[in-house]
Design an enzyme around this catalytic site. Structure first.
Site, short mmCIF file in Angstrom:
data_model
loop_
_atom_site.label_atom_id
_atom_site.label_comp_id
_atom_site.label_asym_id
_atom_site.label_seq_id
_atom_site.Cartn_x
_atom_site.Cartn_y
_atom_site.Cartn_z
CE LYS A 40 52.13 23.30 -14.16
NZ LYS A 40 52.72 22.90 -12.88
CE LYS A 88 54.38 13.82 -9.43
NZ LYS A 88 54.01 15.13 -9.97
N GLY A 107 59.78 19.78 -10.39
CA GLY A 107 61.11 19.19 -10.38
C GLY A 107 61.83 19.42 -11.69
CG ASN A 108 60.26 18.26 -15.43
OD1 ASN A 108 61.09 17.39 -15.28
ND2 ASN A 108 59.02 18.01 -15.77
CE LYS A 128 55.03 21.86 -9.31
NZ LYS A 128 54.47 21.00 -10.35
#
Length: 315
Positions: free
Chosen positions: A266, A124, A11-12, A204
């Site tokens: 990640k 989160k 989103g960033n 995500k």
């Protein structure tokens, strides 16, 4: 057969650090991301985009709670709203490069386990950063849980359970097979358990890994703000990783090289994808996405390969 890559955008990437999230800002950022994805398609890959929504869903929650004139909606419905918002911006930007109707934004629900321990331990971050005093005031007034994030202040944190399934996976597969670029799992997907909405926001990267596995995609591309994953980050011995094996990545993770609040999720998503049949995971910046995926070009990001390959540190 054309290979498929699932691209995870934070989103960033659509509301950058220092931005407030205006329409013009998000349009410009979507255009930059569309250019990076366009290069991946030009390299011969089919693409599915999964985007985050942390800044946007948090801002929307603030809007919802700032007036008594209309009822505030629950968090999963706010995620649905951001799927439409960000999906539209990305689809428009991609269609400008590749023609109308190329991109399809799919409202996507993911199933979660109501017994997931994450529901009892919010972690989160969503929304903007606050100074400590303001964060405490909002927490008391609105029943939020707030935590420090990235050394830049405090943010609201919410539950983030593991996604277990994707309700619309058959529709998603059909759209990909029909040649569309599909934007799916926005904000990690709208979380549900049974027939009920779940009060949570899904990570995500985890959602992208799940979608990639269910589609049988060959590559998972995790977009970040840095060109390469670093070892010994911030120390005199800091070095960048170019091509490594999954075994190397797992060893570095176990050694504590990738903190939970930064690169750790990640790496975990990449390893889970590779462990379940994926061929390649990429972690890099938008500009190097296609070059890292194809292994071409003088500059590239970090490639994590499932099969043994020569591991090297970047120069």
């Amino acid at each position: 057969m054309t290979k498929t890559a699932v691209v995870a955008l934070g989103g960033n990437a659509l509301t950058r650090v220092g931005q407030s999230g205006t329409c013009d800002e998000m349009l410009a950022n979507a255009a930059a991301m569309a250019s990076a994805v366009h290069a991946v398609i030009e390299a011969g890959w089919r693409v599915v985009i999964v985007h985050g929504n942390g800044p946007q869903v948090g801002n929307l929650a603030l809007q919802q709670e700032s007036t008594a004139l209309v009822p505030a909606q629950p968090l999963p419905l706010l995620s649905a709203m951001t799927q439409g918002l960000l999906g539209s911006l990305l689809a428009r930007a991609i269609d400008l490069l590749r023609g109308p109707g190329t991109a399809v934004a799919l409202v996507t629900h993911v199933t979660v386990d109501p017994a997931d321990p994450a529901f009892g331990s919010p972690s989160k971050p969503i929304g903007p950063f606050f100074e400590p005093a303001e964060a405490r005031r909002l927490a008391e007034a609105r029943g939020w849980v707030v935590q420090p994030d990235s050394g830049r202040g405090y943010r609201r944190v919410v539950a983030s359970p593991e996604p277990a399934g994707v309700v619309e996976i058959d529709a998603l597969r059909a759209l990909v097979d029909a040649g569309h670029l599909v934007i799916a799992g926005g904000g990690g997907g709208i979380p549900i358990h049974g027939g009920s909405l779940a009060d949570a926001v899904i990570d995500k990267d985890r959602a992208a890994g799940l979608i990639a596995r269910l589609l049988g995609a060959q590559a998972l591309l995790l977009v970040t703000a840095v060109d390469r994953v670093m070892l010994d980050y911030g120390q005199p011995t800091q070095s960048a990783l170019s091509t490594i094996t999954a075994a190397d990545a797992a060893r570095y993770l176990a050694e504590g090289q990738f903190p939970p609040g930064s690169m750790g999720p990640k790496i975990e998503a990449a390893l889970r994808f590779l462990d379940r049949g994926g061929e390649l995971a990429v972690i890099t910046s938008p500009d190097l996405l296609a070059a890292t995926l194809t292994g071409a070009g003088a500059r590239s990001g970090t490639r994590i390969e499932r099969v043994p390959a020569r591991a090297e540190r970047g120069r």
